[in-house]
Every structure is written in structure tokens, then in C-alpha cells.
Design an enzyme around this catalytic site. Structure first.
Site, PDB file in Angstrom:
ATOM      1  N   ASP A   1      -9.996   3.373  -4.062  1.00  0.00           N
ATOM      2  CA  ASP A   1     -10.715   2.444  -3.403  1.00  0.00           C
ATOM      3  C   ASP A   1     -12.183   2.126  -3.881  1.00  0.00           C
ATOM      4  O   ASP A   1     -12.902   3.235  -3.922  1.00  0.00           O
ATOM      5  CB  ASP A   1     -10.695   2.450  -1.825  1.00  0.00           C
ATOM      6  CG  ASP A   1      -9.386   2.244  -1.098  1.00  0.00           C
ATOM      7  OD1 ASP A   1      -8.456   2.240  -1.950  1.00  0.00           O
ATOM      8  OD2 ASP A   1      -9.327   1.911   0.180  1.00  0.00           O
TER       9      ASP A   1
ATOM     10  N   ASP B   1       0.800  -1.245   0.075  1.00  0.00           N
ATOM     11  CA  ASP B   1       0.035   0.123  -0.148  1.00  0.00           C
ATOM     12  C   ASP B   1       0.887   1.261  -0.217  1.00  0.00           C
ATOM     13  O   ASP B   1       1.949   1.087   0.190  1.00  0.00           O
ATOM     14  CB  ASP B   1      -1.179  -0.149   1.207  1.00  0.00           C
ATOM     15  CG  ASP B   1      -2.219   0.419   0.849  1.00  0.00           C
ATOM     16  OD1 ASP B   1      -2.517   1.273  -0.011  1.00  0.00           O
ATOM     17  OD2 ASP B   1      -3.221   0.061   1.655  1.00  0.00           O
TER      18      ASP B   1
HETATM   19  C1  GAL Z   1      -6.358   1.287   1.192  1.00  0.00           C
HETATM   20  C2  GAL Z   1      -6.349   0.263   0.003  1.00  0.00           C
HETATM   21  C3  GAL Z   1      -7.227  -0.567   0.392  1.00  0.00           C
HETATM   22  C4  GAL Z   1      -6.881  -1.398   1.537  1.00  0.00           C
HETATM   23  C5  GAL Z   1      -6.852  -0.560   2.783  1.00  0.00           C
HETATM   24  C6  GAL Z   1      -6.451  -1.039   4.042  1.00  0.00           C
HETATM   25  O1  GAL Z   1      -5.450   2.475   0.913  1.00  0.00           O
HETATM   26  O2  GAL Z   1      -6.348   0.743  -1.126  1.00  0.00           O
HETATM   27  O3  GAL Z   1      -7.469  -1.688  -0.867  1.00  0.00           O
HETATM   28  O4  GAL Z   1      -5.911  -2.303   1.629  1.00  0.00           O
HETATM   29  O5  GAL Z   1      -5.865   0.515   2.422  1.00  0.00           O
HETATM   30  O6  GAL Z   1      -6.219  -0.268   5.178  1.00  0.00           O
END
Ligand code: GAL
Length: 375
Positions: free
Chosen positions: A183, A126
Site C-alpha cells: 500500500d 483484494d
Molecule cells: C488494502 C489495499 C488498499 C485498500 C485497503 C482497503 O489491502 O491494498 O488499496 O483497498 O485494503 O481495506
């Protein structure tokens, strides 16, 4: 490792968020086998954020949360592997993960070695809490190096949300897939937003490193961590078809222990999965410039062509495809025999143009075309 077709599997985030534990992961592994998901191609089981303790140990090693994973991660990986599945985990290029657990910044090589030791096969990486003075591409390159030298084949799933022009540099980092979107949430609007943002990114999509449109929301029906309104079965069908068509990794996000028949039918439609997993792995293209009633076309191995009509509007539509737009001018003497991949129906042979029947709002029509002589 080179990934020749988009990865497929399941990820914990969309439904469970922080509510993950060993029991859930084991039950999910069981369900992936028993429901036929593994046989359909979904072979990665991935634990997302919130799996570790808040602090590293005295040697700087990341530690699984003792409450959620009392037997450690190797035990979980062993169980997942015993089911014939591959095991995926999550970390972050910044100081912390997005849910503020330890990130891998300046621990890249230690963490890659730890993941390899546990038997990890996939790492989602991430982009939260990146120190502002650091360039993102360098951080992904660090983890790319670390994974390539950790002694185990680990699929590198970059999750930089398509920001910082990541399409220009992500392949340099060794990533096998990269998040080309923000997301997803469980709503029709989110499906449309993400799909429309992908149009200009298709030239970056292909064998070795696939554009990742985020995990699937099929079957969530408004329940879970990214739930908003939920979607209708038809909307989930359109969503799945779009993701499959655009070579996105197909990572399921619903509770696979409790899938309805319609959810199973969507997720395990062999003909739609075959478009996604086609061995030529060509990028799809829009056959006209309409972002609301999309006509995607994808050349397939062996000479067939996939054609997908997607009515993203709130009204009935009757899109059409002049074959000249896909390289089949009348002068070629060729026609297309078309099959509807959701119903299995043979629609017959078409010359010059195909006009869809009335398409209701939010629906799709996915066809496979075989080249034949025009009579
Ligand atoms: C976001 C990511 C998501 C999930 C989340 C977890 O940045 O895009 O898919 O992994 O963090 O905190």
C-alpha cells in the site's frame, strides 16, 4: 475485454477510507466532469472498501450499507454513468475484506452477478483473510471466471500486493491490472520504496495486464486516510511522472472537489499522460543500473522515445544518458531532438549523449525524443 492502455480514474480509499457515502460519490462524479478530469482520460470512479453491510442477506447476497448508500448501488451506478463515467467497486478474495466486511470467498459467482446487475464496470479484488489452505491464484481464477461470465464487461483489478509471486500467475486469472506493490501512503519515502520495487517487475508489465503501483497521492498534502507527512508539489510531480512512465494505472486518490491549481496541473498534464497512454504500451526499462537516480526509457508508438530522469536522492545530481545505452550508437548517424514535457521547452538536438542540468533532490526531468539526422 482487453485493456490496451493503463486504466485511469479515481478511487475513494486514499482520502476517505471508511467515510464514503452516496453524496460524496455523486459530488466526486460531478467534480471529475467539471474539473476536466474526465476529458483528460480519468473515466473510472471506484468505490473501495467499507461500502457494504457487515452481513449478507438471507439469500447470500451482499448488501450495500443502508446508511451510506440508502438508495442502493444501482442508483449510484446510474448517476455515475449519467455523467459519462464508468463505475467501479471493491471486494476481496478472502472471507472478509481488509476492513472486515464480507469478502467474496465462495460467493464469487453470486457477487459477480450482483455487480453486473448494479451496472459495475470495474472490480478491485483484494487479498485479505484468504483461508490459509487456499492457493491465491485459484481464488483470482474463480473471480476471473465469474466476471468473464457475468454478462457485463467488468475490468478485473487484482490487488494481491505483489505477494505470493503473483507476477508469475496473475495474467492467467484474467486480471487487467495487478497490484505489484504494497500500500502507498502519502509520504516521499513511500514513493521511493514503491518505485524501486518495480524495477525487476517491468518484464511483466504491458498490454492486457498492467502493473499497478497503487493509487496516486498527488494533491493529498497530508490529509486523509493514508496521510502521513504529505509531500511537496515537486515530489508529487515526480511521483506522477514515475507512475505514468511505468505504465501504472493512474487512479487519483485525493479530494477532487477541492484541488489546488498545482494538483490540477500535475494530474492533467497531457504530455505526461500521453506517455502513460501510449498505444504501443511498451514496458519501460532502466538505461543504467542506478536505483537512486533512475533513468527510465520507454519506446513510443511512431518511433519517438520517452526519457525520464528521477533524482530520488537527497542531494543535487546531474545524471546523463549515453545514447548508446538505448540503441543509438554513433555509427547510426542519428541524434535526438529533445522536448521537456513539464515546461514544453524544446531543448535542441543532441548527439551521443544528453547531460541534465543540476537536478535538485526529489525532482524529475521528463523528455520526449524525436529521431533526427546527426549533423
Ligand atoms: C488494502 C489495499 C488498499 C485498500 C485497503 C482497503 O489491502 O491494498 O488499496 O483497498 O485494503 O481495506
Amino acid at each position: 475485454m482487453i485493456k490496451l492502455t493503463p486504466p485511469m480514474g479515481w478511487n475513494s480509499w486514499n482520502t476517505y477510507g471508511t467515510n464514503i457515502n452516496e453524496e460524496l460519490i455523486k459530488e466526486t462524479a460531478d467534480a471529475m466532469v467539471e474539473t476536466g478530469l474526465l476529458d483528460a482520460g480519468y473515466d473510472y470512479l471506484v468505490i473501495d472498501d467499507c461500502w457494504s453491510e457487515r452481513q449478507r442477506d438471507e439469500n447470500g447476497r451482499i448488501v450495500p450499507c443502508k446508511e451510506k448508500f440508502p438508495n442502493g448501488m444501482k442508483a449510484v451506478a446510474d448517476y455515475v454513468h449519467s455523467k459519462g463515467l464508468k463505475f467501479g467497486m471493491y471486494s476481496c478474495a478472502g472471507n472478509y475484506t481488509c476492513a472486515v466486511y464480507p469478502g467474496s470467498f465462495e460467493y464469487e459467482f453470486i457477487d459477480a452477478a450482483t455487480f453486473a446487475e448494479w451496472g459495475v464496470d470495474f472490480l478491485k479484488y483484494d487479498y485479505c483473510f484468504k483461508p490459509y489452505w487456499q492457493q491465491g491464484h485459484l481464488l483470482y481464477k474463480r473471480m476471473g471466471f465469474a466476471l468473464a461470465n457475468c454478462g457485463r464487461d467488468i475490468l478485473f483489478s487484482a490487488c494481491s500486493w505483489g505477494v505470493d509471486e503473483s507476477h508469475k500467475w496473475i495474467k492467467e486469472t484474467g486480471a487487467h491490472m495487478w497490484r505489484s506493490t504494497g500500500d502507498i501512503v502519502d509520504s516521499w519515502k513511500s514513493i521511493v520504496d514503491l518505485a524501486q520495487k518495480q524495477i525487476s517487475l517491468q518484464p511483466y508489465n504491458g498490454q492486457g495486464c498492467f502493473n499497478d503501483m497503487d493509487m496516486l497521492i498527488v494533491g493529498m498534502h497530508g490529509k486523509g486516510n493514508v496521510a502521513i507527512d504529505g509531500c511537496s508539489v515537486e515530489e508529487y510531480r515526480t511521483h506522477f511522472s514515475l507512475w505514468a512512465f511505468l505504465n501504472s494505472p493512474l487512479m487519483i486518490g485525493c479530494d477532487v472537489r477541492n484541488m489546488s491549481d498545482s494538483t490540477k496541473d500535475i494530474l492533467m498534464n497531457k504530455d505526461i499522460i500521453a506517455i502513460n497512454q501510449d498505444s504501443a504500451a511498451r514496458q519501460p526499462y532502466l538505461a543504467d543500473n542506478n536505483p537512486n537516480v533512475m533513468t527510465w526509457v520507454k519506446p513510443l508508438e511512431g518511433g519517438d522515445v520517452a526519457i525520464g530522469f528521477f533524482n530520488l536522492t537527497d542531494s543535487n545530481q546531474c545524471p546523463f544518458l549515453p545514447f548508446d545505452n538505448i540503441g543509438l550508437n554513433r555509427s547510426t548517424g542519428k541524434a535526438l531532438q529533445l522536448t521537456n514535457l513539464w515546461t514544453g521547452e524544446d531543448l535542441g538536438v543532441f548527439k551521443d549523449i544528453y547531460r541534465t542540468p543540476v537536478m535538485e533532490p526529489h525532482t524529475c526531468l521528463v523528455l520526449r525524443g524525436k529521431l533526427v539526422d546527426a549533423k
